[in-house]
Design a protein around this motif. Structure first.
Motif, PDB file in Angstrom:
ATOM      1  N   TYR A  66      -8.476 -18.131  -3.979  1.00  0.00           N
ATOM      2  CA  TYR A  66      -8.368 -20.096  -4.023  1.00  0.00           C
ATOM      3  C   TYR A  66      -8.340 -20.357  -2.523  1.00  0.00           C
ATOM      4  O   TYR A  66      -7.925 -19.394  -1.612  1.00  0.00           O
ATOM      5  CB  TYR A  66      -7.117 -20.474  -4.815  1.00  0.00           C
ATOM      6  N   ASN A  87     -10.357 -25.702  -6.091  1.00  0.00           N
ATOM      7  CA  ASN A  87      -9.750 -24.777  -6.817  1.00  0.00           C
ATOM      8  C   ASN A  87      -9.893 -24.582  -8.380  1.00  0.00           C
ATOM      9  O   ASN A  87      -9.947 -23.503  -8.977  1.00  0.00           O
ATOM     10  CB  ASN A  87      -8.386 -24.753  -6.148  1.00  0.00           C
ATOM     11  N   ARG A 138     -13.291 -23.252  -9.014  1.00  0.00           N
ATOM     12  CA  ARG A 138     -13.158 -21.712  -9.084  1.00  0.00           C
ATOM     13  C   ARG A 138     -12.719 -21.215 -10.188  1.00  0.00           C
ATOM     14  O   ARG A 138     -13.006 -20.201 -10.714  1.00  0.00           O
ATOM     15  CB  ARG A 138     -12.374 -21.425  -7.667  1.00  0.00           C
ATOM     16  N   TYR A 178     -14.128 -18.401 -12.418  1.00  0.00           N
ATOM     17  CA  TYR A 178     -13.397 -17.031 -12.520  1.00  0.00           C
ATOM     18  C   TYR A 178     -12.986 -16.902 -14.143  1.00  0.00           C
ATOM     19  O   TYR A 178     -13.260 -15.529 -14.709  1.00  0.00           O
ATOM     20  CB  TYR A 178     -11.989 -17.292 -11.847  1.00  0.00           C
ATOM     21  N   SER A 204     -12.522 -11.609  -6.257  1.00  0.00           N
ATOM     22  CA  SER A 204     -13.436 -12.710  -5.501  1.00  0.00           C
ATOM     23  C   SER A 204     -12.607 -13.169  -4.073  1.00  0.00           C
ATOM     24  O   SER A 204     -13.475 -13.330  -3.359  1.00  0.00           O
ATOM     25  CB  SER A 204     -13.396 -13.981  -6.341  1.00  0.00           C
TER      26      SER A 204
END
Length: 88
Positions: free
Chosen positions: A8, A27, A30, A34, A52
């Motif tokens: 993040y 975030n 993301r 994810y 990642s």
């Protein structure tokens, strides 16, 4: 703003409310990606996010900030970024 080891973004130093909102939004996006990809690979979100993070830190450019394995914020130089020993 810099890449954190957990996949993040983090804020380096002080932050305005607008910057905090932008980082939080990115975030959240993301985490959604994810979650989807982790499920497809039968991994936990945390495992996928960490992998990642390893990749994103390795892709930083000179002058960009990233979190080193000891948790400190570093500025990428001309050499490779410091990455966690668990990174693939």
């Amino acid at each position: 703003v810099g890449e954190k080891m957990d996949g993040y973004l983090g804020i380096v130093g002080g932050a305005t409310p607008a910057l905090r909102a932008l980082v939080d939004d990115l975030n959240i996006k993301r985490r959604a990606v994810y979650s989807q990809k982790a499920q497809a690979q039968r991994a936990t979100v945390e495992e996928y996010a960490f992998t990642s993070g390893c990749l994103l830190i390795s892709q930083t450019k000179p002058g960009e900030k990233y979190q080193a394995p000891d948790g400190s914020w570093q500025t990428r130089g001309s050499g490779p970024a410091q990455r966690d020993a668990r990174c693939p």
